[in-house]
Write a protein that holds these residues in place. Structure first.
Motif, PDB file in Angstrom:
ATOM      1  N   ASP A 182      11.123  30.815  -6.396  1.00 44.79           N
ATOM      2  CA  ASP A 182      10.020  31.485  -5.487  1.00 44.79           C
ATOM      3  C   ASP A 182      10.778  31.470  -3.795  1.00 44.79           C
ATOM      4  O   ASP A 182      10.376  30.392  -3.421  1.00 44.79           O
ATOM      5  CB  ASP A 182       8.857  30.639  -5.391  1.00 44.79           C
ATOM      6  CG  ASP A 182       7.823  31.576  -4.805  1.00 44.79           C
ATOM      7  OD1 ASP A 182       8.287  32.294  -3.857  1.00 44.79           O
ATOM      8  OD2 ASP A 182       6.514  31.119  -4.960  1.00 44.79           O
ATOM      9  N   HIS A 203      11.320  45.781  -5.991  1.00 51.16           N
ATOM     10  CA  HIS A 203      11.281  44.688  -7.019  1.00 51.16           C
ATOM     11  C   HIS A 203       9.672  45.008  -7.499  1.00 51.16           C
ATOM     12  O   HIS A 203       8.951  45.391  -7.013  1.00 51.16           O
ATOM     13  CB  HIS A 203      11.425  43.182  -6.893  1.00 51.16           C
ATOM     14  CG  HIS A 203      10.374  42.541  -6.230  1.00 51.16           C
ATOM     15  ND1 HIS A 203      10.756  41.870  -5.147  1.00 51.16           N
ATOM     16  CD2 HIS A 203       9.046  42.457  -6.423  1.00 51.16           C
ATOM     17  CE1 HIS A 203       9.429  41.174  -4.570  1.00 51.16           C
ATOM     18  NE2 HIS A 203       8.593  41.611  -5.260  1.00 51.16           N
ATOM     19  N   HIS A 211       7.025  42.338 -10.545  1.00 49.66           N
ATOM     20  CA  HIS A 211       7.040  41.206 -11.221  1.00 49.66           C
ATOM     21  C   HIS A 211       6.219  41.794 -12.843  1.00 49.66           C
ATOM     22  O   HIS A 211       5.317  42.546 -12.823  1.00 49.66           O
ATOM     23  CB  HIS A 211       6.266  40.106 -10.743  1.00 49.66           C
ATOM     24  CG  HIS A 211       6.856  39.520  -9.675  1.00 49.66           C
ATOM     25  ND1 HIS A 211       6.499  39.770  -8.127  1.00 49.66           N
ATOM     26  CD2 HIS A 211       8.156  38.726  -9.389  1.00 49.66           C
ATOM     27  CE1 HIS A 211       7.362  39.089  -7.635  1.00 49.66           C
ATOM     28  NE2 HIS A 211       8.159  38.604  -8.114  1.00 49.66           N
ATOM     29  N   TYR A 212       6.443  41.220 -14.049  1.00 53.80           N
ATOM     30  CA  TYR A 212       6.169  41.466 -15.187  1.00 53.80           C
ATOM     31  C   TYR A 212       5.891  40.071 -15.824  1.00 53.80           C
ATOM     32  O   TYR A 212       6.559  38.996 -15.626  1.00 53.80           O
ATOM     33  CB  TYR A 212       7.280  42.253 -16.157  1.00 53.80           C
ATOM     34  CG  TYR A 212       7.567  43.581 -15.398  1.00 53.80           C
ATOM     35  CD1 TYR A 212       7.117  44.674 -15.849  1.00 53.80           C
ATOM     36  CD2 TYR A 212       8.653  43.610 -14.620  1.00 53.80           C
ATOM     37  CE1 TYR A 212       7.433  45.778 -14.949  1.00 53.80           C
ATOM     38  CE2 TYR A 212       8.861  44.873 -13.825  1.00 53.80           C
ATOM     39  CZ  TYR A 212       8.340  45.875 -14.166  1.00 53.80           C
ATOM     40  OH  TYR A 212       8.841  47.168 -13.583  1.00 53.80           O
ATOM     41  N   GLN A 265       6.358  33.877 -10.240  1.00 51.61           N
ATOM     42  CA  GLN A 265       5.337  34.906  -9.965  1.00 51.61           C
ATOM     43  C   GLN A 265       5.340  35.775 -11.324  1.00 51.61           C
ATOM     44  O   GLN A 265       4.584  36.751 -11.608  1.00 51.61           O
ATOM     45  CB  GLN A 265       5.720  35.841  -9.029  1.00 51.61           C
ATOM     46  CG  GLN A 265       5.452  35.122  -7.698  1.00 51.61           C
ATOM     47  CD  GLN A 265       6.105  36.034  -6.403  1.00 51.61           C
ATOM     48  OE1 GLN A 265       7.391  35.626  -6.234  1.00 51.61           O
ATOM     49  NE2 GLN A 265       5.241  36.364  -5.596  1.00 51.61           N
ATOM     50  N   GLY A 266       6.430  35.515 -12.295  1.00 50.31           N
ATOM     51  CA  GLY A 266       6.625  36.226 -13.495  1.00 50.31           C
ATOM     52  C   GLY A 266       8.096  36.819 -13.500  1.00 50.31           C
ATOM     53  O   GLY A 266       9.032  36.450 -12.687  1.00 50.31           O
ATOM     54  N   ILE A 267       8.560  37.634 -14.404  1.00 51.98           N
ATOM     55  CA  ILE A 267       9.697  38.124 -14.424  1.00 51.98           C
ATOM     56  C   ILE A 267      10.009  39.042 -13.483  1.00 51.98           C
ATOM     57  O   ILE A 267       9.340  40.457 -13.313  1.00 51.98           O
ATOM     58  CB  ILE A 267      10.185  38.598 -15.704  1.00 51.98           C
ATOM     59  CG1 ILE A 267       9.915  37.453 -16.933  1.00 51.98           C
ATOM     60  CG2 ILE A 267      11.386  39.337 -15.902  1.00 51.98           C
ATOM     61  CD1 ILE A 267      10.116  37.919 -18.384  1.00 51.98           C
ATOM     62  N   ARG A 268      11.033  38.893 -12.344  1.00 55.30           N
ATOM     63  CA  ARG A 268      11.005  39.814 -11.395  1.00 55.30           C
ATOM     64  C   ARG A 268      12.136  40.940 -11.807  1.00 55.30           C
ATOM     65  O   ARG A 268      13.522  40.514 -11.919  1.00 55.30           O
ATOM     66  CB  ARG A 268      11.399  39.101  -9.934  1.00 55.30           C
ATOM     67  CG  ARG A 268      11.875  40.078  -8.872  1.00 55.30           C
ATOM     68  CD  ARG A 268      12.185  39.423  -7.676  1.00 55.30           C
ATOM     69  NE  ARG A 268      10.878  38.610  -7.071  1.00 55.30           N
ATOM     70  CZ  ARG A 268      10.831  38.133  -5.894  1.00 55.30           C
ATOM     71  NH1 ARG A 268      11.909  38.080  -5.108  1.00 55.30           N
ATOM     72  NH2 ARG A 268       9.770  37.434  -5.330  1.00 55.30           N
ATOM     73  N   THR A 305      14.598  43.771 -10.268  1.00 57.93           N
ATOM     74  CA  THR A 305      15.020  44.289  -8.807  1.00 57.93           C
ATOM     75  C   THR A 305      16.088  45.376  -9.153  1.00 57.93           C
ATOM     76  O   THR A 305      16.728  45.504 -10.084  1.00 57.93           O
ATOM     77  CB  THR A 305      15.721  42.946  -8.194  1.00 57.93           C
ATOM     78  OG1 THR A 305      17.174  42.627  -8.739  1.00 57.93           O
ATOM     79  CG2 THR A 305      14.883  41.648  -8.020  1.00 57.93           C
ATOM     80  N   ARG A 361       2.778  45.053 -15.833  1.00 54.61           N
ATOM     81  CA  ARG A 361       2.812  44.943 -14.291  1.00 54.61           C
ATOM     82  C   ARG A 361       2.406  43.952 -13.858  1.00 54.61           C
ATOM     83  O   ARG A 361       1.044  44.043 -14.219  1.00 54.61           O
ATOM     84  CB  ARG A 361       2.984  46.078 -13.740  1.00 54.61           C
ATOM     85  CG  ARG A 361       4.299  47.145 -13.934  1.00 54.61           C
ATOM     86  CD  ARG A 361       4.204  48.276 -12.883  1.00 54.61           C
ATOM     87  NE  ARG A 361       5.455  49.134 -13.240  1.00 54.61           N
ATOM     88  CZ  ARG A 361       5.734  50.013 -12.251  1.00 54.61           C
ATOM     89  NH1 ARG A 361       4.916  50.517 -11.207  1.00 54.61           N
ATOM     90  NH2 ARG A 361       7.152  50.623 -12.245  1.00 54.61           N
ATOM     91  N   ASP A 414       2.183  43.051 -10.281  1.00 54.92           N
ATOM     92  CA  ASP A 414       1.904  43.747  -8.821  1.00 54.92           C
ATOM     93  C   ASP A 414       1.225  44.794  -8.972  1.00 54.92           C
ATOM     94  O   ASP A 414       1.466  45.872  -9.627  1.00 54.92           O
ATOM     95  CB  ASP A 414       3.137  43.828  -8.179  1.00 54.92           C
ATOM     96  CG  ASP A 414       4.044  42.236  -8.282  1.00 54.92           C
ATOM     97  OD1 ASP A 414       3.360  41.216  -8.153  1.00 54.92           O
ATOM     98  OD2 ASP A 414       5.395  42.399  -8.363  1.00 54.92           O
TER      99      ASP A 414
END
Length: 414
Positions: free
Chosen positions: A199, A275, A277-278, A304-307, A309, A342, A344
């Motif tokens: 993070d 990016h 997050h998933y 926060q999850g799988i980012r 990018t 998703r 976000d």
């Protein structure tokens, strides 16, 4: 309010600089328009890239440049309307990326990278932030033998010249490491030295908390209000004026809002990035930071999850978001890993500050007493925050700097 130093910009570079000054007994005020860590420092892939001794260059092969001109890739995208504005930067970036010049730049750049882990570790331990760090490197995965062989050759060169550690992964070893990746890859390369940050925002805030415990102050303010005084500098922040003998400009892609009015014309472009997050579907798990080498996107298992990018977008810094690369990357990523929904509300976007010679601007301003610069770290801001902060703090306090910083001097821009 008075202090020994004002640091403008509360990204990872500014926070690290303020913290390193405070560790040396200086009274420091950190000023930003937002809360610390919410701009470019927030949205990276979360890597402390000890292996990143060679900065990202501009393609030199004419055929590859033509393919980029089609503007349909994940790793790079550009706004046609922005090309006239950024053409000077791109031309000099391309010139510095010539093989011989690029190798010289890498040798000058490497000392910063080589101290990235050690300087982060010192602050991580003092801040009690060990739970935010994974120390198992990151992995490139390959779709073709040609790409894999080329990367292995480069890894061997970096190992020989810079002591960078890596491991070849067979298809079976890759499947054992990441059982939920698809079987479309011929193998992988794990860079073993880098650390991963689960993070990045939390790490920046841990450094801020440590800074405040040492007496540092964080205030919201307008960097553009900076002005010279008879004894130093002042800026409008909090409920009034902050005055100090020294000021550090660590505003990343917004540094020009302060440097240009003072007569400094640094050629700094931006590479914007996105990016999202998933969640993972079902019981799927991504064990480590993974890059799809041929496609040019990252999957990072963060808190926060799988980012996911993207690569670089060449556009005006303040142009509206155009997350087409993210959409392209998501479609491909879903083919190799069971990404879920998703997490976000909308894609995040940030702007990386990049110099055409791929090295940051670190050092004392040549024409103003008490003015210091620390910006232009491109893809390695998170990596280079603490080491940059340390060498700036050492220079400001008259200590011998950890490394020779003459290669990053502001004077190289004239």
């Amino acid at each position: 309010m008075t202090a020994d130093a004002i640091v403008l910009g509360a990204g990872i570079i500014g926070v690290s600089t303020a913290l390193q000054l405070a560790r040396r007994g200086k009274s420091v005020v950190l000023v930003d328009r937002k809360e610390p860590g919410l701009e470019t420092s927030y949205g990276n892939a979360g890597l402390i890239q000890r292996e990143g001794v060679v900065p990202y260059g501009f393609p030199q092969q004419f055929g590859l440049i033509l393919r980029y001109a089609l503007n349909n890739r994940i790793d790079a995208h550009f706004h046609w309307r922005a090309i006239p504005q950024v053409s000077s930067f791109l031309a000099k970036y391309w010139w510095h990326s010539n093989l011989s010049r690029h190798q010289l730049i890498a040798r000058a750049y490497a000392p910063l990278i080589e101290h990235s882990i050690a300087t982060h570790n010192e602050l991580i331990e003092e801040a009690g932030a060990q739970d935010l760090i994974a120390k198992d490197g990151w992995t490139e995965v390959f779709r073709t033998n040609a790409k894999q062989d080329g990367e292995f050759r480069e890894a061997e060169r970096l190992n020989k010249e810079y002591g960078v550690a890596f491991k070849r992964l067979s298809p079976g070893e890759l499947a054992e490491q990441e059982p939920n990746l698809s079987g479309d890859f011929v193998g992988g390369l794990r860079w073993e030295d880098p650390w991963s940050v689960k993070d990045p925002l939390a790490l920046t805030r841990a450094y801020v908390k440590l800074f405040e415990s040492l007496g540092g102050r964080v205030l919201k303010g307008d960097a553009k209000s900076l002005s010279k005084t008879a004894t130093g500098w002042q800026v409008v922040a909090g409920d009034g004026l902050i005055q100090a003998k020294d000021v550090v400009v660590a505003l990343g892609p917004w540094s020009d809002t302060v440097t240009k009015p003072l007569g400094y014309n640094f050629l700094v472009g931006v590479k914007r990035g996105y990016h999202m997050h998933y969640a993972a579907k079902g019981n799927a798990k991504l064990n480590g930071w993974t890059m799809d080498a041929e496609r040019g996107y990252f999957l990072a298992p963060m808190n926060q999850g799988i980012r996911l990018t993207t690569g670089a977008e060449f556009a005006r810094r303040d142009a509206p978001k155009t997350p087409v690369q993210l959409a392209r990357a998501e479609a491909v990523a879903r083919e190799i890993f069971p990404l879920g929904e998703r997490l976000d509300q909308e894609p995040w976007m940030g702007a990386r500050p990049c110099t055409p010679d791929m090295m940051p601007v670190i050092g004392k301003a040549p024409r103003h007493q008490g003015l210091w610069f620390a910006f232009g770290h491109a893809h390695h801001g998170l990596t280079l925050g603490p080491v940059t902060g340390q060498v700036i703090a050492e220079a400001m306090t008259g200590e011998k700097t950890l490394i020779d910083i003459s290669a990053y001097r502001p004077e190289r821009f004239g």
